[in-house]
Design a protein around this motif. Structure first.
Motif, PDB file in Angstrom:
ATOM      1  N   ASN A   2       0.983  -1.270  -0.055  1.00 28.81           N
ATOM      2  CA  ASN A   2       0.141  -0.013  -0.102  1.00 28.81           C
ATOM      3  C   ASN A   2       0.785   1.246  -0.092  1.00 28.81           C
ATOM      4  OD1 ASN A   2      -2.513  -1.228   0.002  1.00 28.81           O
ATOM      5  ND2 ASN A   2      -2.164  -1.893   2.281  1.00 28.81           N
ATOM      6  N   ASN A   3       1.866   1.117   0.527  1.00 28.09           N
ATOM      7  CA  ASN A   3       2.925   2.421   0.524  1.00 28.09           C
ATOM      8  C   ASN A   3       4.280   1.986   0.429  1.00 28.09           C
ATOM      9  OD1 ASN A   3       0.907   4.563   1.365  1.00 28.09           O
ATOM     10  ND2 ASN A   3       0.525   3.031   3.157  1.00 28.09           N
ATOM     11  N   PRO A   4       5.104   2.978  -0.372  1.00 26.59           N
ATOM     12  CA  PRO A   4       6.559   2.744  -0.103  1.00 26.59           C
ATOM     13  C   PRO A   4       7.165   2.824   1.539  1.00 26.59           C
ATOM     14  CG  PRO A   4       6.065   4.844  -1.143  1.00 26.59           C
ATOM     15  CD  PRO A   4       4.699   4.088  -0.745  1.00 26.59           C
ATOM     16  N   GLN A   5       8.326   2.259   1.543  1.00 28.61           N
ATOM     17  CA  GLN A   5       8.863   2.184   2.830  1.00 28.61           C
ATOM     18  C   GLN A   5      10.268   2.446   2.724  1.00 28.61           C
ATOM     19  OE1 GLN A   5       7.109   1.520   5.721  1.00 28.61           O
ATOM     20  NE2 GLN A   5       5.338   0.732   4.981  1.00 28.61           N
ATOM     21  N   THR A   6      10.804   3.237   3.970  1.00 19.57           N
ATOM     22  CA  THR A   6      12.323   3.328   3.867  1.00 19.57           C
ATOM     23  C   THR A   6      13.051   1.809   4.281  1.00 19.57           C
ATOM     24  OG1 THR A   6      12.344   4.023   6.011  1.00 19.57           O
ATOM     25  CG2 THR A   6      12.137   5.729   4.467  1.00 19.57           C
ATOM     26  N   ALA A  20      14.114   1.219  -5.863  1.00 15.44           N
ATOM     27  CA  ALA A  20      14.372   2.068  -4.808  1.00 15.44           C
ATOM     28  C   ALA A  20      14.760   3.310  -5.489  1.00 15.44           C
ATOM     29  CB  ALA A  20      15.631   1.223  -4.198  1.00 15.44           C
ATOM     30  N   ARG A  21      14.375   4.537  -4.527  1.00 15.68           N
ATOM     31  CA  ARG A  21      14.689   5.942  -4.899  1.00 15.68           C
ATOM     32  C   ARG A  21      15.475   6.337  -3.742  1.00 15.68           C
ATOM     33  NH1 ARG A  21      14.104   4.856  -9.041  1.00 15.68           N
ATOM     34  NH2 ARG A  21      12.581   5.040 -10.315  1.00 15.68           N
ATOM     35  N   ARG A  22      16.480   7.140  -3.833  1.00 18.86           N
ATOM     36  CA  ARG A  22      17.416   7.919  -2.564  1.00 18.86           C
ATOM     37  C   ARG A  22      16.411   9.160  -2.583  1.00 18.86           C
ATOM     38  NH1 ARG A  22      20.917   7.061   0.651  1.00 18.86           N
ATOM     39  NH2 ARG A  22      21.485   4.903   0.015  1.00 18.86           N
ATOM     40  N   GLN A  23      16.353   9.588  -1.386  1.00 20.75           N
ATOM     41  CA  GLN A  23      15.529  10.922  -0.989  1.00 20.75           C
ATOM     42  C   GLN A  23      16.593  11.490   0.068  1.00 20.75           C
ATOM     43  OE1 GLN A  23      11.779  11.466  -0.467  1.00 20.75           O
ATOM     44  NE2 GLN A  23      10.993  11.371  -2.600  1.00 20.75           N
ATOM     45  N   GLY A  24      17.342  12.220  -0.048  1.00 18.35           N
ATOM     46  CA  GLY A  24      18.451  12.598   0.976  1.00 18.35           C
ATOM     47  C   GLY A  24      19.109  11.403   1.540  1.00 18.35           C
ATOM     48  N   ARG A  25      18.993  11.224   2.914  1.00 18.42           N
ATOM     49  CA  ARG A  25      19.938  10.063   3.518  1.00 18.42           C
ATOM     50  C   ARG A  25      18.937   8.934   3.447  1.00 18.42           C
ATOM     51  NH1 ARG A  25      22.702  11.587   8.782  1.00 18.42           N
ATOM     52  NH2 ARG A  25      23.380   9.694   8.464  1.00 18.42           N
ATOM     53  N   ASN A  39      11.823   2.306  -0.785  1.00 17.14           N
ATOM     54  CA  ASN A  39      11.630   1.003  -1.777  1.00 17.14           C
ATOM     55  C   ASN A  39      10.080   1.143  -2.037  1.00 17.14           C
ATOM     56  OD1 ASN A  39      14.308  -0.238  -0.904  1.00 17.14           O
ATOM     57  ND2 ASN A  39      13.439   0.366   1.002  1.00 17.14           N
ATOM     58  N   HIS A  40       9.677   0.898  -3.422  1.00 15.37           N
ATOM     59  CA  HIS A  40       8.505   0.900  -3.944  1.00 15.37           C
ATOM     60  C   HIS A  40       8.205  -0.413  -4.658  1.00 15.37           C
ATOM     61  CE1 HIS A  40       8.270   5.498  -4.017  1.00 15.37           C
ATOM     62  NE2 HIS A  40       9.623   5.408  -4.157  1.00 15.37           N
ATOM     63  N   LEU A  41       7.070  -0.985  -4.276  1.00 13.26           N
ATOM     64  CA  LEU A  41       6.702  -2.471  -5.060  1.00 13.26           C
ATOM     65  C   LEU A  41       6.456  -1.851  -6.541  1.00 13.26           C
ATOM     66  CD1 LEU A  41       4.373  -5.073  -3.721  1.00 13.26           C
ATOM     67  CD2 LEU A  41       4.186  -4.169  -5.935  1.00 13.26           C
ATOM     68  N   ASN A  42       7.038  -2.655  -7.339  1.00 14.16           N
ATOM     69  CA  ASN A  42       6.797  -2.537  -8.764  1.00 14.16           C
ATOM     70  C   ASN A  42       5.631  -3.605  -9.392  1.00 14.16           C
ATOM     71  OD1 ASN A  42       6.885  -2.096 -11.563  1.00 14.16           O
ATOM     72  ND2 ASN A  42       8.513  -3.039 -11.954  1.00 14.16           N
ATOM     73  N   PRO A  43       4.465  -3.280  -9.430  1.00 12.49           N
ATOM     74  CA  PRO A  43       3.508  -4.320  -9.731  1.00 12.49           C
ATOM     75  C   PRO A  43       3.360  -5.052 -11.137  1.00 12.49           C
ATOM     76  CG  PRO A  43       2.535  -2.035  -9.859  1.00 12.49           C
ATOM     77  CD  PRO A  43       4.000  -1.830  -9.593  1.00 12.49           C
ATOM     78  N   LEU A  44       4.386  -4.404 -12.049  1.00  8.19           N
ATOM     79  CA  LEU A  44       4.365  -5.074 -13.342  1.00  8.19           C
ATOM     80  C   LEU A  44       4.685  -6.482 -13.464  1.00  8.19           C
ATOM     81  CD1 LEU A  44       5.391  -1.955 -15.779  1.00  8.19           C
ATOM     82  CD2 LEU A  44       3.080  -3.321 -15.481  1.00  8.19           C
TER      83      LEU A  44
END
Lengths: 106, 106
Positions: free
Chosen positions: A28-32, A63-68, A72-77
């Motif tokens: 449901n949501n990305p997590q660090t 994965a996307r880095r934002q600052g420090r 982690n985002h689920l890729n549903p494809l």
């Protein structure tokens, strides 16, 4: 269409229950990475990172880095492609009905 | 919701490309075991039967005996459950669009 090697990496990644748990947490949501480690206190950070790497190599998480922080985002494809490989579009309504029926019975 | 052990058997079954090929052959129509063996002449009958057993134990195929023949049917429900586990019903339209876009680009 995926090659056999890419394809194998998906099933290998999904083959461990911890990695399936990680995907559950990302549904449901990305997590660090920090939040995922905190949610699995019985695993050390290094093990969680290894599981994340296997999932990322299989393209199941992005994965996307934002600052420090690393989000982690689920890729549903790839998951959608498993579905579409074996359930033809004409069968979707019937399978949908069966799946709901099964859930209700359970 | 499946237990971890049942769940593992699905990913183990899907983890071998030959078993994925067998499911591909069953996508549109059930097949007899004889027809599946004939379609994979590089494998001996015993190996095909072992793959079918792994698929059947994972509930991915359902076998029906008719006279002297054994007809193997793909069971789409476990595959649908993989999809529904990680793709919420609210995300289905967006993922559908993305999947079609990706197919068109390929």
């Amino acid at each position: 269409m995926l090659s056999n090697a890419e394809d194998d990496s998906i099933y290998k990644a999904l083959g461990h229950y911890r990695r399936r748990q990680i995907l559950d947490m990302l549904k449901n949501n990305p997590q660090t990475t920090g939040a995922l480690c905190a949610a699995m206190p019985d695993l050390d950070r290094c093990t969680v990172m290894q599981h994340l790497k296997v999932l990322e190599d299989a393209d199941l998480i992005i994965a996307r880095r934002q600052g420090r922080e690393r989000w982690n985002h689920l890729n549903p494809l790839p998951i959608r492609e498993i579905h579409d490989r074996w359930i033809s579009q004409y069968a979707v309504p019937a399978v949908d009905l069966l799946a709901r029926l099964k859930r209700n019975l359970e």
